[in-house]
Design a protein around this motif. Structure first.
Motif, PDB file in Angstrom:
ATOM      1  N   ILE A 283      -2.189  -3.924  -9.789  1.00 50.44           N
ATOM      2  CA  ILE A 283      -1.836  -4.143  -8.383  1.00 50.44           C
ATOM      3  C   ILE A 283      -1.031  -2.960  -7.848  1.00 50.44           C
ATOM      4  N   LYS A 286      -3.382  -0.117  -7.220  1.00 49.31           N
ATOM      5  CA  LYS A 286      -4.159  -0.350  -6.004  1.00 49.31           C
ATOM      6  C   LYS A 286      -3.354   0.014  -4.759  1.00 49.31           C
ATOM      7  N   ARG A 287      -2.086  -0.355  -4.751  1.00 45.35           N
ATOM      8  CA  ARG A 287      -1.274  -0.148  -3.554  1.00 45.35           C
ATOM      9  C   ARG A 287      -0.696   1.261  -3.475  1.00 45.35           C
ATOM     10  N   LEU A 290      -4.339   4.045  -5.034  1.00 44.03           N
ATOM     11  CA  LEU A 290      -5.615   3.947  -4.329  1.00 44.03           C
ATOM     12  C   LEU A 290      -5.453   3.757  -2.825  1.00 44.03           C
ATOM     13  N   ASN A 292      -4.530   0.919  -1.324  1.00 44.59           N
ATOM     14  CA  ASN A 292      -4.857  -0.458  -0.949  1.00 44.59           C
ATOM     15  C   ASN A 292      -6.141  -0.558  -0.125  1.00 44.59           C
ATOM     16  N   GLN A 296     -12.327  -2.273  -3.954  1.00 43.48           N
ATOM     17  CA  GLN A 296     -11.803  -1.524  -5.085  1.00 43.48           C
ATOM     18  C   GLN A 296     -12.942  -0.896  -5.897  1.00 43.48           C
ATOM     19  N   TYR A 300     -11.802  -0.644 -11.519  1.00 47.54           N
ATOM     20  CA  TYR A 300     -10.613  -1.449 -11.220  1.00 47.54           C
ATOM     21  C   TYR A 300     -10.933  -2.938 -11.346  1.00 47.54           C
ATOM     22  N   GLU A 301     -12.035  -3.376 -10.711  1.00 45.22           N
ATOM     23  CA  GLU A 301     -12.392  -4.787 -10.762  1.00 45.22           C
ATOM     24  C   GLU A 301     -12.721  -5.217 -12.193  1.00 45.22           C
ATOM     25  N   TYR A 304      -9.383  -5.513 -14.037  1.00 44.13           N
ATOM     26  CA  TYR A 304      -8.666  -6.691 -13.541  1.00 44.13           C
ATOM     27  C   TYR A 304      -9.312  -7.963 -14.094  1.00 44.13           C
TER      28      TYR A 304
END
Length: 398
Positions: A283, A286-287, A290, A292, A296, A300-301, A304
């Motif tokens: 997270i 991502k923020r 990347l 946000n 994604q 990443y997915e 996760y």
């Protein structure tokens, strides 16, 4: 010697396939199920007060920690616990009786909820955007034009669909889940074997769907909806639970004398904390790295999804280990609430949303608002369920 071994193998096979003896209610599983119901109420009580994407002026980052944890395991565990009792039910009831009971217990409450409780719940949200909206106009628009969200009761129709599929599969082969039951027998002494199997299966089923659909896509048809990426993960939890509950319950993973029931909770906590921290790491990436973005990268997915699968399985084993290790009925609140837990799950959503609607204009800390929402929703839902269960025949449904 060969004859002796063959006879033992045959006896074991007969024992595996024979219906389990009727057993008393399992206090540990009752406690776990009731605890999960309270977790659902807590989840919905704190969502508006999360720091990211909050819908109330007040927020608290700690609630993000709660929501990330609860959203990542509790519905999967509900499917697992529900699956435990499916195969014994099919062994003791003709298929038409099993289906009738499931339609009464699941289909009827779902139909009533999506026509009454769910529109009433979302009307509280509609009034924030359109204060002059009447409930009758909102209800008619919901059921005719849409969208028609089902809220948390999506779980009920999906569980009914799984039960129907289990009924069909049982007619094809009553021994279909024997391999899973044998795995459960190995889990009596080595619960990590079942844990690793659960992680492997759910990761294989979940990660590709998460990469393809993303985390927020839902299959929707009227009031019937389910999160696209998780539907096979939920099916895996349901059927693995069904395999564990099919036979030899006390000599399997959840047996009173098994290793999962004899301690080892600190190890399961560590196993759970590692993927949880890794989820927060993703997270942060991502923020902060990347930027946000709304979509994604596949890597990443996939990462996760893998950490999600490990965390979900770990949390379930933690909760089961705790309640199995403390199976005596010292949980007085959980014991008293057990009979009403299903009803609390069904009726709590409009109550929590209207409490949050009422609290919106108050300048109070997020912790105070969430506490009021949680305690108020729990007590009012419990009371409403008690009243509903006084209606003749209602206890057969609730």
């Amino acid at each position: 010697m060969v004859i002796s071994v063959s006879q033992s193998a045959a006896a074991a096979k007969v024992e595996l396939q024979s219906p389990p003896r009727t057993r008393a209610r399992n206090a540990a599983l009752d406690h776990a199920r009731t605890f999960l119901t309270l977790v659902v109420v807590l989840h919905h009580a704190v969502i508006p007060y999360t720091y990211f994407g909050h819908t109330d002026p007040s927020s608290f980052i700690g609630f993000d920690c709660i929501v990330l944890a609860t959203d990542s395991f509790f519905m999967a565990m509900f499917f697992f616990l529900s699956g435990l009792f499916v195969w014994p039910g099919l062994k003791h009831k003709p298929p038409q009786v099993f289906l009738r009971d499931r339609l009464l217990r699941l289909g009827l409450p779902f139909a009533i909820a999506v026509l009454t409780l769910i529109p009433l719940a979302y009307y509280a949200i509609e009034l924030r955007a359109n204060p002059d909206a009447s409930f009758s106009a909102f209800w008619w628009k919901t059921v005719t034009v849409g969208p028609w969200p089902s809220g948390p009761v999506w779980f009920i129709w999906v569980l009914l669909a799984f039960d129907l599929s289990a009924c069909l599969l049982y007619q094809v082969s009553p021994t279909l889940l024997d391999p899973l039951n044998r795995l459960s027998l190995r889990g009596f002494d080595r619960p990590r074997v079942v844990f690793l199997f659960l992680v492997a299966v759910t990761a294989i089923l979940y990660v590709p769907l998460r990469v393809y659909f993303g985390p927020n896509h839902w299959f929707e048809f009227g009031a019937f909806s389910v999160q696209s990426s998780r539907v096979l993960l939920y099916a895996a939890y349901f059927y693995i639970g069904a395999g564990i509950g099919a036979a030899n319950f006390e000599r399997g993973l959840l047996g009173a004398e098994g290793q999962l029931s004899q301690g080892g909770l600190p190890r399961w906590i560590i196993v759970t904390l590692i993927p949880y921290c890794l989820l927060w790491g993703l997270i942060a990436i991502k923020r902060l790295v990347l930027g946000n973005p709304p979509v994604q990268p596949d890597w990443y997915e996939a990462a996760y999804g893998l950490f999600f699968a490990v965390f979900s399985a770990g949390m379930m084993f933690c909760i089961l280990a705790y309640f199995l290790n403390n199976r005596r009925s010292e949980f007085s609140v959980l014991d008293r609430m057990q009979a009403d837990a299903y009803g609390i799950f069904l009726v709590h959503y409009p109550i929590v949303l209207w409490i949050q609607y009422w609290l919106f204009d108050f300048d109070l800390p997020a912790v105070v608002k969430a506490s009021i929402a949680f305690v108020g929703t729990t007590l009012l839902s419990w009371g409403a369920t008690w009243v509903l269960r006084q209606i003749p025949g209602a206890k057969n449904v609730l």
